[in-house]
Design an enzyme around this catalytic site. Structure first.
Site, PDB file in Angstrom:
ATOM      1  N   TYR A 197     -10.880  11.806   8.560  1.00  0.00           N
ATOM      2  CA  TYR A 197      -9.840  12.518   9.312  1.00  0.00           C
ATOM      3  C   TYR A 197      -8.691  11.619   9.777  1.00  0.00           C
ATOM      4  CZ  TYR A 197     -12.404  10.803  13.454  1.00  0.00           C
ATOM      5  OH  TYR A 197     -13.022  10.031  14.404  1.00  0.00           O
ATOM      6  N   HIS A 235       2.045  -0.879  -6.230  1.00  0.00           N
ATOM      7  CA  HIS A 235       2.939  -1.664  -5.374  1.00  0.00           C
ATOM      8  C   HIS A 235       2.363  -1.892  -3.978  1.00  0.00           C
ATOM      9  CE1 HIS A 235       7.410  -2.361  -4.073  1.00  0.00           C
ATOM     10  NE2 HIS A 235       6.571  -3.057  -3.318  1.00  0.00           N
ATOM     11  N   HIS A 271       1.531  -4.947   0.933  1.00  0.00           N
ATOM     12  CA  HIS A 271       0.863  -4.920  -0.364  1.00  0.00           C
ATOM     13  C   HIS A 271      -0.648  -4.944  -0.129  1.00  0.00           C
ATOM     14  CE1 HIS A 271       4.617  -6.855  -2.470  1.00  0.00           C
ATOM     15  NE2 HIS A 271       4.861  -5.661  -1.965  1.00  0.00           N
ATOM     16  N   THR A 304      14.551 -12.178   2.928  1.00  0.00           N
ATOM     17  CA  THR A 304      13.847 -12.381   1.677  1.00  0.00           C
ATOM     18  C   THR A 304      13.446 -13.845   1.508  1.00  0.00           C
ATOM     19  OG1 THR A 304      13.950 -12.011  -0.733  1.00  0.00           O
ATOM     20  CG2 THR A 304      15.961 -12.791   0.333  1.00  0.00           C
ATOM     21  N   GLY A 305      12.212 -14.044   1.031  1.00  0.00           N
ATOM     22  CA  GLY A 305      11.776 -15.372   0.614  1.00  0.00           C
ATOM     23  C   GLY A 305      11.564 -16.409   1.694  1.00  0.00           C
ATOM     24  N   SER A 357      14.692  -7.801  -0.168  1.00  0.00           N
ATOM     25  CA  SER A 357      15.122  -7.053  -1.355  1.00  0.00           C
ATOM     26  C   SER A 357      14.752  -5.582  -1.253  1.00  0.00           C
ATOM     27  CB  SER A 357      14.493  -7.657  -2.613  1.00  0.00           C
ATOM     28  OG  SER A 357      13.080  -7.640  -2.533  1.00  0.00           O
ATOM     29  N   GLU A 358      13.837  -5.243  -0.340  1.00  0.00           N
ATOM     30  CA  GLU A 358      13.433  -3.849  -0.157  1.00  0.00           C
ATOM     31  C   GLU A 358      14.293  -3.128   0.876  1.00  0.00           C
ATOM     32  OE1 GLU A 358      11.691  -2.401  -2.090  1.00  0.00           O
ATOM     33  OE2 GLU A 358       9.854  -3.426  -2.690  1.00  0.00           O
ATOM     34  N   GLY A 401       5.837  -8.067   1.222  1.00  0.00           N
ATOM     35  CA  GLY A 401       5.909  -7.099   2.310  1.00  0.00           C
ATOM     36  C   GLY A 401       7.120  -7.378   3.173  1.00  0.00           C
ATOM     37  N   TYR A 421      -4.580  14.317  22.353  1.00  0.00           N
ATOM     38  CA  TYR A 421      -5.332  13.056  22.412  1.00  0.00           C
ATOM     39  C   TYR A 421      -4.557  11.979  23.151  1.00  0.00           C
ATOM     40  CZ  TYR A 421      -7.835   8.880  20.849  1.00  0.00           C
ATOM     41  OH  TYR A 421      -8.528   7.700  20.806  1.00  0.00           O
ATOM     42  N   HIS A 459       6.128  -2.275   5.551  1.00  0.00           N
ATOM     43  CA  HIS A 459       5.802  -2.197   4.118  1.00  0.00           C
ATOM     44  C   HIS A 459       4.866  -3.347   3.776  1.00  0.00           C
ATOM     45  CE1 HIS A 459       5.956  -2.299  -0.174  1.00  0.00           C
ATOM     46  NE2 HIS A 459       6.788  -3.318  -0.234  1.00  0.00           N
TER      47      HIS A 459
END
Length: 219
Positions: A119, A160, A100, A49-50, A79-80, A34, A215, A98
């Site tokens: 809803y 994914h 998983h 990353t990582g 990497s994303e 993620g 709302y 993002h």
């Protein structure tokens, strides 16, 4: 860079790290999977990353411009990155999450669109679509995601995970949590032998969307 700009970037990075840690703490990711980002002007702050999220500190900020050129920090961006940049280029998003998430990822393998079991779908703009599979980190995945996000603020990525965006990291994260919860409800209801979940009609969902326009607290 002005002091005000530096302060805004520092605050945004703090929120990025806190949100990334929250995704792990609440079971939406495992390990370093993620990623999270936030936009400050023309800079996108994104998790590297990582690197375990609990090791990230104020001096580890990673920033890129909207073309993906690194302009801040020494760690390599997620990497994303193409996925995050595609959202910012294609919308007014200020934050992207993002994950998983288990139930949402499971649903991504089953249906082209999350059934209207609740809803809460209105909070993401309507029935949540599943983007076709493509390898992580590719422009192909980013393109599939953009199509699935049309008129929506979240989608599933087949086999994914999830992508949501919002005007803030809190809003993007809440949409991720709502999406994961909705997928869990559908999977739970679908697992009862001999029964199929009742679903909302498009008209019922539109009614909710209209109600949501007023709302919350005024101001």
């Amino acid at each position: 860079m002005s002091d005000g700009r530096q302060d805004a970037i520092a605050r945004a990075w703090e929120e990025v790290v806190a949100t990334a840690r929250r995704t792990r703490e609440e079971g939406l990711v495992v390990g370093t999977s993620g990623n999270v980002s936030a936009r400050v002007g023309d800079i996108v702050l994104v998790t590297p990353t990582g690197v375990p999220y609990d090791r990230l500190g104020p001096g580890d900020a990673v920033g890129v411009d909207l073309e993906g050129r690194q302009v801040l920090g020494g760690l390599v961006p997620t990497s994303e990155l193409p996925l995050h940049l595609a959202v910012y280029r294609g919308s007014g998003a200020r934050a992207v999450v993002h994950t998983h998430a288990v139930h949402a990822t499971a649903v991504s393998t089953l249906v082209p669109e999350v059934p209207l079991v609740h809803y809460a779908a209105a909070l993401l703009g309507g029935p949540v679509r599943t983007a076709p599979y493509a390898r992580y980190g590719t422009q192909e995945l980013a393109d599939h995601m953009l199509a699935a996000l049309r008129d929506r603020t979240g989608c599933l990525l087949r086999n994914h995970g999830t992508v949501t965006y919002g005007d803030s990291l809190d809003e993007a994260y809440d949409r991720t949590a709502q999406l994961e919860w909705m997928c869990r409800v559908w999977l739970t209801a679908s697992s009862v032998p001999g029964h199929s979940p009742t679903l909302l009609t498009p008209g019922q969902l539109r009614d909710v969307q209209e109600a949501l326009e007023g709302y919350g607290q005024p101001g």
